[in-house]
Design a protein around this motif. Structure first.
Motif, short mmCIF file in Angstrom:
data_model
loop_
_atom_site.label_atom_id
_atom_site.label_comp_id
_atom_site.label_asym_id
_atom_site.label_seq_id
_atom_site.Cartn_x
_atom_site.Cartn_y
_atom_site.Cartn_z
N TYR A 8 9.30 29.91 26.92
CA TYR A 8 9.38 28.82 26.10
C TYR A 8 8.37 27.53 26.27
O TYR A 8 8.02 27.31 27.49
CB TYR A 8 10.78 28.32 25.98
N VAL A 9 7.96 27.02 25.18
CA VAL A 9 7.27 25.64 25.24
C VAL A 9 8.53 24.55 25.89
O VAL A 9 9.59 24.28 25.06
CB VAL A 9 6.76 25.18 24.04
N TYR A 10 8.19 24.13 26.87
CA TYR A 10 9.35 23.02 27.00
C TYR A 10 9.29 21.66 26.53
O TYR A 10 8.36 21.08 26.14
CB TYR A 10 8.85 22.59 28.80
N ARG A 11 10.41 21.55 25.77
CA ARG A 11 10.66 20.41 24.77
C ARG A 11 11.83 19.56 25.33
O ARG A 11 12.69 18.99 24.63
CB ARG A 11 10.89 20.68 23.53
N GLY A 12 12.43 19.68 26.81
CA GLY A 12 13.37 19.03 27.06
C GLY A 12 12.96 17.58 27.58
O GLY A 12 11.82 17.14 27.32
N SER A 13 13.78 16.82 28.30
CA SER A 13 13.60 15.37 28.80
C SER A 13 13.47 15.34 30.46
O SER A 13 13.16 14.40 30.80
CB SER A 13 14.44 14.44 28.02
N ALA A 14 14.09 16.34 30.98
CA ALA A 14 14.28 16.03 32.46
C ALA A 14 12.85 15.99 33.30
O ALA A 14 12.98 15.63 34.17
CB ALA A 14 15.35 17.23 32.89
N ILE A 15 12.00 16.76 32.68
CA ILE A 15 10.86 16.94 33.29
C ILE A 15 9.46 16.59 32.68
O ILE A 15 8.87 17.27 31.82
CB ILE A 15 10.33 18.31 33.82
N PRO A 16 9.23 15.43 32.38
CA PRO A 16 8.07 14.57 31.76
C PRO A 16 6.88 15.36 31.86
O PRO A 16 6.15 15.44 30.95
CB PRO A 16 8.19 13.15 31.97
N ALA A 17 6.48 15.71 33.00
CA ALA A 17 5.24 16.25 33.17
C ALA A 17 5.02 17.70 32.65
O ALA A 17 3.86 18.12 32.37
CB ALA A 17 4.94 16.54 34.64
N LEU A 18 6.16 18.38 32.30
CA LEU A 18 6.31 19.71 31.71
C LEU A 18 6.25 19.62 30.24
O LEU A 18 5.88 20.60 29.59
CB LEU A 18 7.25 20.60 32.29
N ALA A 19 6.43 18.56 29.76
CA ALA A 19 6.40 18.41 27.95
C ALA A 19 5.17 19.05 27.30
O ALA A 19 4.29 18.54 27.65
CB ALA A 19 6.79 16.89 27.68
N GLY A 20 5.57 20.07 26.38
CA GLY A 20 4.32 20.53 25.66
C GLY A 20 3.63 21.57 26.47
O GLY A 20 2.47 22.00 26.12
N TRP A 21 4.18 22.40 27.47
CA TRP A 21 3.65 23.29 28.12
C TRP A 21 4.49 24.43 27.98
O TRP A 21 5.94 24.36 28.01
CB TRP A 21 3.48 23.15 29.54
N TYR A 22 3.94 25.58 27.80
CA TYR A 22 4.46 26.89 27.55
C TYR A 22 4.80 27.62 28.94
O TYR A 22 3.80 27.58 29.72
CB TYR A 22 3.85 27.77 26.66
N VAL A 23 5.91 27.85 29.35
CA VAL A 23 6.47 28.44 30.94
C VAL A 23 6.55 29.88 30.70
O VAL A 23 7.45 30.33 29.92
CB VAL A 23 7.53 27.54 31.39
N TYR A 24 6.30 30.65 31.53
CA TYR A 24 6.47 32.02 31.57
C TYR A 24 6.38 32.55 33.10
O TYR A 24 5.89 31.79 33.97
CB TYR A 24 5.33 32.94 30.80
N GLY A 25 6.59 33.82 33.22
CA GLY A 25 6.48 34.28 34.68
C GLY A 25 6.50 35.95 34.90
O GLY A 25 5.96 36.43 33.83
N ASP A 26 6.15 36.22 36.03
CA ASP A 26 5.94 37.64 36.16
C ASP A 26 7.29 38.42 36.96
O ASP A 26 7.61 37.82 38.04
CB ASP A 26 4.84 37.90 37.26
N TYR A 27 7.59 39.46 36.31
CA TYR A 27 8.98 40.04 36.95
C TYR A 27 8.81 40.44 38.39
O TYR A 27 9.71 40.12 39.18
CB TYR A 27 9.37 41.25 36.04
N CYS A 28 7.79 40.88 38.72
CA CYS A 28 7.63 41.51 40.27
C CYS A 28 7.20 40.72 41.03
O CYS A 28 7.87 40.53 42.31
CB CYS A 28 6.61 42.93 40.03
N SER A 29 6.37 39.60 40.91
CA SER A 29 5.67 38.82 41.81
C SER A 29 6.90 37.61 41.87
O SER A 29 6.59 36.87 42.99
CB SER A 29 4.32 38.14 41.54
N GLY A 30 7.47 37.53 40.85
CA GLY A 30 8.28 36.22 40.97
C GLY A 30 7.57 34.64 40.56
O GLY A 30 8.05 33.71 40.78
N GLU A 31 6.41 35.10 40.48
CA GLU A 31 5.41 33.63 40.01
C GLU A 31 5.83 33.27 38.50
O GLU A 31 6.22 33.92 37.70
CB GLU A 31 3.96 33.85 39.97
N VAL A 32 5.83 31.85 38.46
CA VAL A 32 5.87 31.10 37.22
C VAL A 32 4.78 30.36 36.98
O VAL A 32 4.10 29.55 37.86
CB VAL A 32 7.20 30.14 37.47
#
Length: 416
Positions: A340-364
């Protein structure tokens, strides 16, 4: 050829693992109920904003739930978090406690092997008043079923099983690449993610064909029925009145295990699981006709931004390339889990960034939502955690969650 990874091990997804021509005039009507709206509008994160870093966030464990694949809020004012378990149950996390009784238990109706199971959940935009919700699962035959339920009028923490109504059943020729995501988007329509039918390399070329619902994003109107379907067809769907299945919104997808809508602007984001080499993030901006109408994402001609099998041809005409991609060259990567694109308030630095990951490596990773293609992501979590990232989730206030198929749901929080 044996595919390197049909699904994230243990063959859940490559997670990250049928109907007819135009309907009646009524079937082409717009939704009768409320349209999609942004539950909460928050900062976008401008171009001058510093990129988020691994040190700016942490994962906070909030629940133990067997095989979680999705965790979402219902936007009903209760603050409850609904966690979808692949085995066929939906659990409620309320004030930090997992309620003992499942919200919904259809485990006896769900095929559970490999990439199969209870895979998706979406709440109607008017859920607070009409109590309607929608699930995507594979039945005993391995076929995809989209079914509507209502929460009980007497107990909002359980579903009225007798209210179940099947909207759509789609035959799956193989056990893998089932898609599974459901989400209501702009216009109040239900969007459905369908994989290409499975095996490896899309042997039926289903993702490009317009006579099948496989390898597509579908769009339907659940606020009514027609003489042919248990739903209506939005008149602005691209194949209405033309050759092609009326439910199709986009094509050329291999396994869009997880997609989402940016709650601020309605843009569509897709994490499409690749074949053996590349995973991709697709972005379709919202327009007057909807986000990404009639886009062809290129599979099986393209894998990510690359020709899949150059020797058999690589005509890129009319195909849209992804915003960003990553390869399997490092850390045992195998399958993208879109977020998802982060639109929360807890992490201002992440606002407006799309967050995703890899199932096997565990990377985000995160990529700026306003970035130009090809975009460069930043890595927020490195490999070696042992987590199997089966999905993400978004709560009522825009905060994000991470699902570990091993049995844990985390909230993405600001580092102390």
């Amino acid at each position: 050829m044996t595919e390197r990874h049909h699904a994230p091990r243990p063959r859940l997804v490559r997670l990250a693992a049928s109907v007819v021509l135009a309907a009646t005039v009524a079937a082409l009507a717009a939704p009768a109920a409320s349209a999609w709206v942004a539950p909460r509008r928050l900062t976008d994160g401008g171009a001058t904003q510093a990129a988020p870093t691994a040190s700016s966030m942490r994962l906070t464990k909030i629940a133990d739930v067997p095989q979680p694949v999705l965790a979402i809020g219902a936007h009903d004012g209760t603050g409850r978090l609904f966690v979808v378990s692949k085995a066929g149950r939906i659990r409620i996390v309320n004030n930090g406690t997992v309620l003992a009784t499942p919200f919904l238990d259809i485990s006896s109706s769900v095929s559970k092997g490999g990439e199969q199971g209870l895979l998706g959940l979406a709440f109607h935009p008017s859920f607070k008043t009409n109590r309607k919700l929608y699930v995507d699962f594979t039945n005993a035959a391995g076929d995809t079923v989209i079914r509507e339920y209502r929460a009980s009028a007497g107990n909002p923490n359980v579903v009225d099983r007798a209210s179940g109504r099947t909207l759509l059943t789609i035959h799956q020729p193989y056990a893998n690449h089932n898609g599974g995501m459901l989400a209501f988007g702009p216009g109040g329509y239900l969007f459905i993610g369908m994989g290409d039918g499975g095996s490896g390399g899309d042997p039926g070329n289903r993702a490009q064909r317009i006579d099948t619902l496989l390898g597509k994003i579908l769009r339907i109107n659940v606020n009514g029925t027609s003489s042919k379907h248990q739903y209506l067809i939005p008149r602005s769907n691209p194949y209405v009145g033309r050759t092609g299945r009326n439910e199709i919104w986009q094509r050329g997808l291999r396994n869009p295990w997880r997609f989402s809508f940016d709650r601020t602007n309605g843009n569509l984001w897709i994490g499409d699981v690749g074949q053996n080499t590349y995973e991709e993030v697709d972005r379709a901006p919202k327009t007057s006709t909807g986000p990404g109408r009639n886009v062809n994402w290129g599979w099986r001609v393209m894998e990510g931004r690359h020709c899949y099998r150059p020797a058999t041809g690589c005509n890129r005409t009319g195909k849209k390339l992804p915003l960003t991609e990553y390869s399997h060259a490092a850390n045992g990567r195998c399958a993208i889990s879109g977020g998802y694109v982060y639109r929360g308030s807890a992490i201002p630095a992440l606002a407006g960034w799309y967050v995703y990951g890899d199932y096997c490596s565990g990377e985000v990773w995160a990529v700026r939502a306003t970035a130009s293609a090809p975009a460069t992501p930043v890595r927020l979590i490195g490999p070696g955690t042992g987590r199997l990232i089966s999905g993400f989730g978004e709560g009522n206030g825009g905060e994000l969650y991470l699902c570990d198929l091993n049995g844990t749901v985390y909230r993405i929080d600001r580092a102390p």
